[in-house]
Motif scaffolding. Structure first.
Motif, PDB file in Angstrom:
ATOM      1  N   LEU A  31     -13.575  11.830  40.012  1.00  0.00           N
ATOM      2  CA  LEU A  31     -12.304  12.457  39.628  1.00  0.00           C
ATOM      3  C   LEU A  31     -11.591  11.633  38.563  1.00  0.00           C
ATOM      4  CD1 LEU A  31     -10.919  13.616  43.111  1.00  0.00           C
ATOM      5  CD2 LEU A  31     -11.786  15.070  41.269  1.00  0.00           C
ATOM      6  N   GLU A  32     -11.629  10.313  38.712  1.00  0.00           N
ATOM      7  CA  GLU A  32     -10.973   9.447  37.729  1.00  0.00           C
ATOM      8  C   GLU A  32     -11.621   9.592  36.354  1.00  0.00           C
ATOM      9  OE1 GLU A  32      -9.147   5.705  40.254  1.00  0.00           O
ATOM     10  OE2 GLU A  32     -11.301   5.664  39.779  1.00  0.00           O
ATOM     11  N   ILE A  34      -7.717   9.598  34.964  1.00  0.00           N
ATOM     12  CA  ILE A  34      -6.620   9.204  35.852  1.00  0.00           C
ATOM     13  C   ILE A  34      -7.009   7.969  36.659  1.00  0.00           C
ATOM     14  CG2 ILE A  34      -5.683  11.535  36.076  1.00  0.00           C
ATOM     15  CD1 ILE A  34      -7.230  11.765  38.733  1.00  0.00           C
ATOM     16  N   ASN A  35      -6.028   7.410  37.358  1.00  0.00           N
ATOM     17  CA  ASN A  35      -6.265   6.322  38.306  1.00  0.00           C
ATOM     18  C   ASN A  35      -5.727   6.735  39.667  1.00  0.00           C
ATOM     19  OD1 ASN A  35      -5.389   4.589  35.517  1.00  0.00           O
ATOM     20  ND2 ASN A  35      -7.326   4.062  36.510  1.00  0.00           N
ATOM     21  N   ILE A  36      -6.557   6.598  40.688  1.00  0.00           N
ATOM     22  CA  ILE A  36      -6.153   6.942  42.062  1.00  0.00           C
ATOM     23  C   ILE A  36      -5.783   5.657  42.787  1.00  0.00           C
ATOM     24  CG2 ILE A  36      -6.898   7.987  44.233  1.00  0.00           C
ATOM     25  CD1 ILE A  36      -8.991   9.564  42.536  1.00  0.00           C
ATOM     26  N   PHE A  73      -3.509  10.787  48.430  1.00  0.00           N
ATOM     27  CA  PHE A  73      -3.531   9.588  47.597  1.00  0.00           C
ATOM     28  C   PHE A  73      -2.805   9.881  46.285  1.00  0.00           C
ATOM     29  CE2 PHE A  73      -7.024   9.189  50.496  1.00  0.00           C
ATOM     30  CZ  PHE A  73      -7.102   7.833  50.790  1.00  0.00           C
ATOM     31  N   PRO A  74      -1.861   9.023  45.877  1.00  0.00           N
ATOM     32  CA  PRO A  74      -1.133   9.257  44.625  1.00  0.00           C
ATOM     33  C   PRO A  74      -2.013   8.992  43.404  1.00  0.00           C
ATOM     34  CG  PRO A  74      -0.431   7.198  45.621  1.00  0.00           C
ATOM     35  CD  PRO A  74      -1.359   7.850  46.600  1.00  0.00           C
ATOM     36  N   VAL A  75      -1.643   9.633  42.296  1.00  0.00           N
ATOM     37  CA  VAL A  75      -2.427   9.566  41.069  1.00  0.00           C
ATOM     38  C   VAL A  75      -1.556   9.044  39.928  1.00  0.00           C
ATOM     39  CG1 VAL A  75      -3.707  10.932  39.368  1.00  0.00           C
ATOM     40  CG2 VAL A  75      -3.935  11.439  41.810  1.00  0.00           C
ATOM     41  N   PHE A  76      -2.124   8.131  39.136  1.00  0.00           N
ATOM     42  CA  PHE A  76      -1.389   7.517  38.027  1.00  0.00           C
ATOM     43  C   PHE A  76      -2.176   7.657  36.732  1.00  0.00           C
ATOM     44  CE2 PHE A  76       0.144   5.534  41.828  1.00  0.00           C
ATOM     45  CZ  PHE A  76       1.469   5.221  41.589  1.00  0.00           C
ATOM     46  N   LYS A  77      -1.433   7.543  35.637  1.00  0.00           N
ATOM     47  CA  LYS A  77      -2.048   7.436  34.317  1.00  0.00           C
ATOM     48  C   LYS A  77      -1.204   6.481  33.492  1.00  0.00           C
ATOM     49  CE  LYS A  77      -4.109  10.043  30.549  1.00  0.00           C
ATOM     50  NZ  LYS A  77      -4.503  11.385  30.069  1.00  0.00           N
ATOM     51  N   ASP A  78      -1.849   5.461  32.956  1.00  0.00           N
ATOM     52  CA  ASP A  78      -1.149   4.418  32.195  1.00  0.00           C
ATOM     53  C   ASP A  78      -0.010   3.810  33.006  1.00  0.00           C
ATOM     54  OD1 ASP A  78      -2.823   4.963  30.006  1.00  0.00           O
ATOM     55  OD2 ASP A  78      -1.477   6.556  29.306  1.00  0.00           O
ATOM     56  N   LEU A  80       1.756  10.547  38.175  1.00  0.00           N
ATOM     57  CA  LEU A  80       1.579  11.912  37.688  1.00  0.00           C
ATOM     58  C   LEU A  80       1.947  12.919  38.768  1.00  0.00           C
ATOM     59  CD1 LEU A  80      -1.895  11.673  35.878  1.00  0.00           C
ATOM     60  CD2 LEU A  80       0.373  11.499  34.862  1.00  0.00           C
ATOM     61  N   ASN A  81       2.147  14.164  38.340  1.00  0.00           N
ATOM     62  CA  ASN A  81       2.427  15.233  39.305  1.00  0.00           C
ATOM     63  C   ASN A  81       1.118  15.775  39.875  1.00  0.00           C
ATOM     64  OD1 ASN A  81       1.886  16.322  36.689  1.00  0.00           O
ATOM     65  ND2 ASN A  81       2.605  18.326  37.381  1.00  0.00           N
ATOM     66  N   LYS A  82       0.299  14.832  40.355  1.00  0.00           N
ATOM     67  CA  LYS A  82      -0.993  15.177  40.940  1.00  0.00           C
ATOM     68  C   LYS A  82      -1.209  14.338  42.198  1.00  0.00           C
ATOM     69  CE  LYS A  82      -3.135  16.452  36.532  1.00  0.00           C
ATOM     70  NZ  LYS A  82      -3.107  17.899  36.827  1.00  0.00           N
ATOM     71  N   PHE A  83      -2.163  14.751  42.995  1.00  0.00           N
ATOM     72  CA  PHE A  83      -2.500  14.018  44.214  1.00  0.00           C
ATOM     73  C   PHE A  83      -3.967  14.268  44.544  1.00  0.00           C
ATOM     74  CE2 PHE A  83      -1.221  18.233  45.581  1.00  0.00           C
ATOM     75  CZ  PHE A  83      -2.160  18.561  46.550  1.00  0.00           C
ATOM     76  N   VAL A  84      -4.524  13.406  45.365  1.00  0.00           N
ATOM     77  CA  VAL A  84      -5.893  13.596  45.838  1.00  0.00           C
ATOM     78  C   VAL A  84      -5.864  13.770  47.346  1.00  0.00           C
ATOM     79  CG1 VAL A  84      -8.147  12.504  46.151  1.00  0.00           C
ATOM     80  CG2 VAL A  84      -6.975  12.323  43.947  1.00  0.00           C
TER      81      VAL A  84
END
Length: 672
Positions: A229-230, A235-237, A284-289, A293-297
């Protein structure tokens, strides 16, 4: 003879947290039971939310034969006038034989009754039911439950038992459930039981039925999905280890999926979103830089080729959670930070309200500010202390208690408080664990210290002193925090004098008990030879920063090569001075010297004593460096000379040296 052994205990879904807490004990308890039954062998333990499994590739089909020895009463007691006494007859009965079969042996230097019995090993199939029942009943998951007509309890109802030795079904009954040659696969694959003929087929049936039995394989599958997924989405989880353990424990066929939520919720502090996702949904929260982000796993347990509905369902569940959070957040900002409501919130019986606690904390903070003179504004300190607890009555903290302090910092910024005030509010509870971060500024450190010190003094003033493992207000952790903060910021803090000054605002406190409580934490805090800590404390040092530096210095020197030889010399010095009052001035008269070694030692000591050292280690090393002169002194002169003046002068010389060492540590307390 050896055969494979499979033990499967099928249950309704196990809650992850209790299972994980007991996990480290599960195998140990099973090993203990096997040892007691002389059937110990290698095995593997697996778990899913619906089963506990033990797998022996090779298991003894029969116990080894053994010998039991019985020792009885001494012969003088067992026989009287050549006839067996009740003691002898009782021993024979216990052994299950006639008195004629009893012999004698020597034990503890006495001749006693003795019987040796050869015991034939039992078939494993006769023992396994008791072994499994004992093991299952030994597991402690905290809360347990009863079901049906069962009188015993377990963490969840047991639904099936499957015990196979080779291909043979072993008769086991557990909580009224009788073993059968069947198991259950993933519910989506087949809701009914599936028959199996043996262990090999068992593993094949689970695999084809959508169950990944091996927990480490499930973990690897999840992490592999994360990596994919990353890579695919750039993205970074954030992988929370505890959360990953939970997800491994609650899935049988894990698949990681990427979901999203409305961008409007990013107005919330990231911690609110992350906490809501982790605590309520196990996302699990998701980050970028480095930005959330408004995303999750989500890790799904579904068996399907189309996960779109699974993702939609999880997105739909998360939205109201975040909507509630945004509602709380906006309301809290509109209401602002206020401590008025805390006047009605009790802190502890006899200690007033939480608002009363804030007043006490403010007094301590001002005293510490005057002592340490940090590069900060006193107005900021007052503001931080007065607002630190304000978020306790906020809607957000009511919903997420773990965000106290953090939300106060966000609200402080929103209402125009300085960054220094917000930082101090955010960090007021630090450090909150052994590996926790420390406050990042001296002012934040003072705020955190003040809160801990008030809790400590207030509870001691009403005699709420921790006993045993009981410590509901975490006073031990508070002391550990004070040690860490003062050491990090080099804030001199005397646990006798400073605490006495701060305690003047409280009801009468047993300061001796408080000092002892502090010292016990000091002994636990430093991970060194305990005698080193004892040696420093025996010197009378009670200032935390100096105490830590002296402990480090003594540990370094005590671990150095040659310390044992030095120690023997200075142990002799300590013995000579044990009856001398070292608190008085030591006066040495060079005119009374009768031997060159006295003068040499005195001059060497004066040279060491007048020097200014950069560290306690350097000073202690220099003092212990007097060993050659001391050895020569002891070799050439008799300390207890006949001339009283000469004797006292020699003792004063030796005592002067030990008094200088005692400023750092009472070295004789060190165990080498």
């Amino acid at each position: 003879m050896l055969k494979p052994l499979l033990i499967e205990i099928g249950v309704e879904e196990l809650p992850a947290v209790p299972l994980l807490k007991e996990l480290s004990n599960i195998e140990k308890k099973y090993v203990d039971i096997l040892e007691k039954n002389s059937l110990l062998g290698e095995f593997e333990f697996y778990y899913t939310p619906r089963r506990l499994v033990i797998w022996h590739r090779e298991f003894k089909t029969v116990q080894a034969d053994s010998v039991e020895e019985f020792f009885g009463a001494p012969i003088a007691v067992a026989y009287k006038d050549g006839e067996p006494t009740p003691a002898a007859n009782g021993f024979a009965k216990k052994c299950g034989v006639s008195i004629d079969e009893i012999s004698t042996a020597t034990k503890g230097g006495k001749e006693v009754l003795y019987y040796k019995k050869n015991v034939k090993g039992k078939e494993s199939t006769e023992l396994l039911s008791d072994i499994i029942n004992t093991w299952i009943n030994s597991l402690d998951f905290g809360k347990s439950m009863r079901w049906g007509s069962a009188s015993d309890s377990f963490i969840r109802p047991i639904r099936w038992v499957n015990v196979l030795l080779g291909d043979e079904l072993v008769n086991v009954e557990l909580f009224g459930v009788v073993s059968k040659k069947e198991t259950f696969v993933h519910r989506i694959s087949n809701f009914d039981s599936v028959g199996i003929s043996g262990a090999k087929e068992y593993f094949d049936v689970l695999k084809s039925g959508g169950v990944t039995l091996f927990q480490e394989q499930r973990r690897e599958d999840i992490l592999s999905d994360f990596a994919s997924l990353e890579k695919e989405n750039g993205i970074n989880i954030e992988i929370d280890a505890d959360l990953l353990d939970e997800v491994v424990a609650i899935t049988e066929h894990p698949t990681a999926l990427l979901g999203s939520f409305d961008e409007e919720f990013l107005r919330l502090p990231p911690e609110v979103i992350i906490t809501s996702m982790k605590e309520h949904q196990r996302y699990f929260p998701v980050f970028k830089d480095g930005k959330l982000l408004n995303k999750f796993v989500v890790v799904s347990n579904a068996l399907t080729d189309d996960f779109s509905k699974v993702i939609e369902g999880n997105e739909r569940v998360l939205r109201p959670r975040l909507a509630d959070g945004l509602f709380f957040y906006d309301n809290d900002i509109k209401n602002g930070l206020s401590t008025d409501a805390l006047a009605k919130v009790a802190f502890f019986k006899g200690l007033g309200s939480v608002k009363d606690k804030i007043v006490r904390e403010a007094k301590i903070a001002n005293i510490l500010f005057d002592i340490y003179q940090p590069d900060a504004q006193k107005a900021d300190l007052d503001r931080a202390i007065n607002l630190a607890k304000a978020d306790l009555t906020s809607e957000m903290v009511y919903e997420f208690t773990e965000l106290q302090g953090l939300m106060g910092a966000y609200y402080a910024i929103e209402q125009g408080e300085t960054e220094a005030v917000a930082t101090a509010i955010r960090e007021q509870y630090l450090p909150d664990g052994e590996e926790s971060d420390l406050p990042s500024t001296p002012m934040s450190a003072i705020v955190a210290m003040s809160i801990k010190l008030d809790t400590l003094l207030a509870l001691f003033s009403v005699n709420q002193i921790p006993t045993g493992s009981r410590d509901p207000f975490a006073l031990r952790r508070a002391v550990n925090g004070l040690i860490r903060i003062t050491s990090e910021y080099n804030m001199a803090f005397d646990i006798v004098e400073t605490m006495k000054e701060l305690a003047s605002e409280y009801a009468e406190i047993d300061m001796q008990k408080l000092e002892s409580f502090f010292l016990e934490r000091v002994k636990q805090y430093y991970k060194v030879n305990p005698s080193i800590v004892e040696a420093v404390l025996a010197s009378g040092e009670r200032e935390i920063v100096a105490m830590g530096k002296k402990i480090e210095a003594l540990e370094s020197i005590a671990n150095a090569e040659g310390f044992s030889e030095s120690f023997s010399t200075f142990k002799r010095v300590a013995n000579i001075t044990k009856d001398i009052d070292l608190s008085q001035d030591m006066s040495v008269d060079a005119k009374l010297f009768e031997d060159k070694s006295e003068e040499t030692l005195f001059e060497a000591y004066k040279s060491v004593a007048v020097k200014v050292y950069d560290s306690y280690e350097e000073e202690l090393d220099a003092l212990l460096g007097l060993k050659p002169e001391l050895d020569k002194f002891f070799e050439d002169v008799m300390v207890n000379a006949e001339d009283e003046a000469v004797k006292n002068n020699r003792k004063a010389l030796v005592a002067s040296i030990y008094k200088s060492i005692l400023n750092i540590a009472d070295i004789k307390e060190v165990s080498v």
